[in-house]
Design a protein around this motif. Sequence first.
Motif, PDB file in Angstrom:
ATOM      1  N   ALA A   1       5.273  -5.319  11.479  1.00 29.96           N
ATOM      2  CA  ALA A   1       4.277  -4.302  11.129  1.00 29.96           C
ATOM      3  C   ALA A   1       4.574  -2.974  11.815  1.00 29.96           C
ATOM      4  CB  ALA A   1       2.873  -4.787  11.484  1.00 29.96           C
ATOM      5  N   GLU A   2       5.101  -3.021  13.032  1.00 30.43           N
ATOM      6  CA  GLU A   2       5.453  -1.785  13.731  1.00 30.43           C
ATOM      7  C   GLU A   2       6.576  -1.048  13.002  1.00 30.43           C
ATOM      8  OE1 GLU A   2       7.730  -0.649  17.808  1.00 30.43           O
ATOM      9  OE2 GLU A   2       6.005  -1.993  18.064  1.00 30.43           O
ATOM     10  N   ILE A   3       7.508  -1.811  12.434  1.00 32.15           N
ATOM     11  CA  ILE A   3       8.601  -1.194  11.686  1.00 32.15           C
ATOM     12  C   ILE A   3       8.077  -0.568  10.401  1.00 32.15           C
ATOM     13  CG2 ILE A   3      10.857  -1.590  10.640  1.00 32.15           C
ATOM     14  CD1 ILE A   3      11.131  -4.062  12.444  1.00 32.15           C
ATOM     15  N   VAL A   4       7.167  -1.253   9.715  1.00 36.76           N
ATOM     16  CA  VAL A   4       6.562  -0.696   8.499  1.00 36.76           C
ATOM     17  C   VAL A   4       5.792   0.575   8.829  1.00 36.76           C
ATOM     18  CG1 VAL A   4       4.913  -1.137   6.637  1.00 36.76           C
ATOM     19  CG2 VAL A   4       6.459  -2.958   7.392  1.00 36.76           C
ATOM     20  N   TRP A   5       5.085   0.559   9.945  1.00 34.50           N
ATOM     21  CA  TRP A   5       4.344   1.748  10.404  1.00 34.50           C
ATOM     22  C   TRP A   5       5.305   2.921  10.617  1.00 34.50           C
ATOM     23  CZ3 TRP A   5       4.498   3.336  15.827  1.00 34.50           C
ATOM     24  CH2 TRP A   5       3.615   4.375  16.143  1.00 34.50           C
ATOM     25  N   ASP A   6       6.449   2.637  11.225  1.00 35.80           N
ATOM     26  CA  ASP A   6       7.449   3.679  11.453  1.00 35.80           C
ATOM     27  C   ASP A   6       8.021   4.191  10.126  1.00 35.80           C
ATOM     28  OD1 ASP A   6       9.508   5.144  13.188  1.00 35.80           O
ATOM     29  OD2 ASP A   6      10.782   3.900  11.915  1.00 35.80           O
ATOM     30  N   LEU A   7       8.297   3.289   9.187  1.00 40.36           N
ATOM     31  CA  LEU A   7       8.806   3.705   7.882  1.00 40.36           C
ATOM     32  C   LEU A   7       7.782   4.561   7.145  1.00 40.36           C
ATOM     33  CD1 LEU A   7      10.529   0.391   6.692  1.00 40.36           C
ATOM     34  CD2 LEU A   7      11.668   2.502   7.449  1.00 40.36           C
ATOM     35  N   MET A   8       6.510   4.236   7.313  1.00 42.20           N
ATOM     36  CA  MET A   8       5.455   5.038   6.708  1.00 42.20           C
ATOM     37  C   MET A   8       5.561   6.496   7.157  1.00 42.20           C
ATOM     38  SD  MET A   8       1.353   4.861   7.404  1.00 42.20           S
ATOM     39  CE  MET A   8       1.611   5.685   8.991  1.00 42.20           C
ATOM     40  N   HIS A   9       5.784   6.695   8.447  1.00 42.80           N
ATOM     41  CA  HIS A   9       5.943   8.058   8.949  1.00 42.80           C
ATOM     42  C   HIS A   9       7.214   8.699   8.378  1.00 42.80           C
ATOM     43  CE1 HIS A   9       2.576   8.321  11.730  1.00 42.80           C
ATOM     44  NE2 HIS A   9       2.832   7.082  12.118  1.00 42.80           N
TER      45      HIS A   9
ATOM     46  N   GLY B   1       0.813  -1.212   0.000  1.00 42.04           N
ATOM     47  CA  GLY B   1       0.000   0.000   0.000  1.00 42.04           C
ATOM     48  C   GLY B   1       0.844   1.259   0.000  1.00 42.04           C
ATOM     49  N   LEU B   2       1.946   1.244   0.756  1.00 41.36           N
ATOM     50  CA  LEU B   2       2.846   2.399   0.771  1.00 41.36           C
ATOM     51  C   LEU B   2       3.495   2.583  -0.592  1.00 41.36           C
ATOM     52  CD1 LEU B   2       4.644   1.946   4.230  1.00 41.36           C
ATOM     53  CD2 LEU B   2       2.564   3.239   3.703  1.00 41.36           C
ATOM     54  N   MET B   3       3.890   1.488  -1.220  1.00 43.18           N
ATOM     55  CA  MET B   3       4.500   1.568  -2.552  1.00 43.18           C
ATOM     56  C   MET B   3       3.520   2.150  -3.570  1.00 43.18           C
ATOM     57  SD  MET B   3       7.605   0.669  -2.437  1.00 43.18           S
ATOM     58  CE  MET B   3       8.701  -0.100  -1.253  1.00 43.18           C
ATOM     59  N   GLN B   4       2.284   1.729  -3.497  1.00 45.61           N
ATOM     60  CA  GLN B   4       1.273   2.262  -4.407  1.00 45.61           C
ATOM     61  C   GLN B   4       1.069   3.757  -4.172  1.00 45.61           C
ATOM     62  OE1 GLN B   4      -1.962  -0.418  -3.486  1.00 45.61           O
ATOM     63  NE2 GLN B   4      -1.438  -1.820  -5.141  1.00 45.61           N
ATOM     64  N   ALA B   5       1.089   4.171  -2.900  1.00 45.18           N
ATOM     65  CA  ALA B   5       0.924   5.587  -2.583  1.00 45.18           C
ATOM     66  C   ALA B   5       2.087   6.422  -3.135  1.00 45.18           C
ATOM     67  CB  ALA B   5       0.818   5.778  -1.071  1.00 45.18           C
ATOM     68  N   LEU B   6       3.252   5.795  -3.230  1.00 42.10           N
ATOM     69  CA  LEU B   6       4.432   6.486  -3.766  1.00 42.10           C
ATOM     70  C   LEU B   6       4.517   6.395  -5.290  1.00 42.10           C
ATOM     71  CD1 LEU B   6       7.058   5.268  -1.133  1.00 42.10           C
ATOM     72  CD2 LEU B   6       6.217   7.617  -1.384  1.00 42.10           C
ATOM     73  N   GLY B   7       3.604   5.652  -5.899  1.00 41.85           N
ATOM     74  CA  GLY B   7       3.616   5.508  -7.356  1.00 41.85           C
ATOM     75  C   GLY B   7       4.690   4.569  -7.865  1.00 41.85           C
ATOM     76  N   LYS B   8       5.124   3.623  -7.033  1.00 40.45           N
ATOM     77  CA  LYS B   8       6.182   2.695  -7.427  1.00 40.45           C
ATOM     78  C   LYS B   8       5.606   1.513  -8.205  1.00 40.45           C
ATOM     79  CE  LYS B   8       9.263   4.999  -4.959  1.00 40.45           C
ATOM     80  NZ  LYS B   8      10.402   5.740  -5.548  1.00 40.45           N
TER      81      LYS B   8
ATOM     82  N   LEU C   1       8.425   8.217   5.536  1.00 42.56           N
ATOM     83  CA  LEU C   1       8.166   8.554   4.132  1.00 42.56           C
ATOM     84  C   LEU C   1       7.162   9.695   3.980  1.00 42.56           C
ATOM     85  CD1 LEU C   1       7.938   4.891   2.812  1.00 42.56           C
ATOM     86  CD2 LEU C   1       9.730   6.547   2.214  1.00 42.56           C
ATOM     87  N   GLY C   2       6.628  10.160   5.099  1.00 39.85           N
ATOM     88  CA  GLY C   2       5.658  11.260   5.058  1.00 39.85           C
ATOM     89  C   GLY C   2       4.315  10.856   4.508  1.00 39.85           C
ATOM     90  N   LEU C   3       3.955   9.564   4.644  1.00 39.97           N
ATOM     91  CA  LEU C   3       2.682   9.071   4.126  1.00 39.97           C
ATOM     92  C   LEU C   3       1.652   8.966   5.244  1.00 39.97           C
ATOM     93  CD1 LEU C   3       4.032   6.228   1.798  1.00 39.97           C
ATOM     94  CD2 LEU C   3       3.245   8.510   1.115  1.00 39.97           C
ATOM     95  N   SER C   4       0.398   8.922   4.834  1.00 40.35           N
ATOM     96  CA  SER C   4      -0.705   8.814   5.791  1.00 40.35           C
ATOM     97  C   SER C   4      -1.374   7.457   5.673  1.00 40.35           C
ATOM     98  CB  SER C   4      -1.737   9.920   5.532  1.00 40.35           C
ATOM     99  OG  SER C   4      -1.155  11.200   5.675  1.00 40.35           O
ATOM    100  N   LEU C   5      -2.005   7.047   6.735  1.00 41.90           N
ATOM    101  CA  LEU C   5      -2.726   5.782   6.745  1.00 41.90           C
ATOM    102  C   LEU C   5      -3.949   5.830   5.846  1.00 41.90           C
ATOM    103  CD1 LEU C   5      -2.603   5.005  10.561  1.00 41.90           C
ATOM    104  CD2 LEU C   5      -1.572   3.581   8.778  1.00 41.90           C
TER     105      LEU C   5
ATOM    106  N   GLU D   1      -7.835   5.109  15.072  1.00 44.06           N
ATOM    107  CA  GLU D   1      -8.276   6.430  14.634  1.00 44.06           C
ATOM    108  C   GLU D   1      -8.386   6.516  13.116  1.00 44.06           C
ATOM    109  OE1 GLU D   1      -5.423   9.000  16.409  1.00 44.06           O
ATOM    110  OE2 GLU D   1      -6.429   9.053  18.367  1.00 44.06           O
ATOM    111  N   ALA D   2      -7.625   5.637  12.417  1.00 42.63           N
ATOM    112  CA  ALA D   2      -7.681   5.611  10.956  1.00 42.63           C
ATOM    113  C   ALA D   2      -8.844   4.774  10.436  1.00 42.63           C
ATOM    114  CB  ALA D   2      -6.370   5.070  10.391  1.00 42.63           C
ATOM    115  N   GLY D   3      -9.602   4.160  11.363  1.00 46.56           N
ATOM    116  CA  GLY D   3     -10.820   3.486  10.935  1.00 46.56           C
ATOM    117  C   GLY D   3     -10.842   1.984  11.033  1.00 46.56           C
TER     118      GLY D   3
END
Length: 344
Positions: free
Chosen positions: A138-146, A45-52, A148-152, A189-191
């Motif tokens: 998953a906690e590490i991926v969550w941290d990497l998401m932050h 999902g993060l890769m898709q958000a980055l357009g990779k 990368l400046g991405l949102s949930l 909080e993200a649903g």
Amino acid sequence: MSDTAILTETRELVLERIREDSQFVLATHENPDGDALGSLVAMQGLMQALGKDSEMFISPHDLPLPQEYRLFALDGLIQQPPPDIAGRTVIFLDCGNIDRNSASVLRDGAHLLNVDHHHDNTCFGTLNYVVPGASCTAEIVWDLMHGLGLSLTPSIAEALYIGLITDTGRFMYENTGPRAHLMAAELLEAGVDVSAVNQRLYEDMPPAKLALLGLALGQMQRFDAGELTLVALVAEDFERTEAEESYSEGIIDQLRALQGTKVAALIRELSSGERKGQHKVSLRATDDDVDVSVIARAQGGGGHRRAAGFSTTLEPDQLIEFLRGAIAAQLHQPSDGHAAATAA
């Protein structure tokens, strides 16, 4: 340089690779569990958000997924490594040993990013971002998401939540720290629909799975005053109950909860694939008196201090002898302080 400084530097290098590279393959270990799949789907999902240009590899031997994990939308799934693997960055998630992925060609990627939280990770990547203090990958991926400046998004949040609750035992295991709860709060909080996720993972049980559990508990064995509590399932047990192989998930948690148990073990005969007839062994320790990852590594496996596993050609009687010796070596060391030898 301190361990914290090394981790900080490696994190930045991983973020740099993700930002700069354009083509990726994401992979995890064989027989993927909730953390492996949650991390995989969330990273996609993060890769898709980055357009990779990103694809998720899961071996056909691991499909279909266990019923409880079929809620994942596997967008970008491939079952064979892409022909252009040499030009792609491969991110291994929750994979402590590269041999736990059957596609050896994935090692030919342009870069190998090893993102994991297992303390016994073999550090096989060109970059090894291994954070033993994290509750789950998953906690590490969550941290990497932050980073990368991405949102949930709802789908990323749900995937991360599944990784979090399965690897922390719904926040009951010793790897549950304050950061795990902070992460959970942000995901809610993200649903994330907590009730729906828990019902799918833990309550929507097929009749055959309950039948297998009943049969397994009826065959339970205890050794050495209960220090080892064990169930061995053969292929016929699955046939009798009409259960899928994945339905054995959760049995070991019942064994671990039994009073007096130091180590719980589930031995399962594999009935399909290249390893048909071999045995898969799952181990759980109830406290820090026994490090089951040491026991698993002695047989070519690995894992955490309190949760580990391995596959073997040993027969059940040989396995039981090995496990009893390995547990005794940690619990009952001789007076000279040296652990007794164990069966190999």
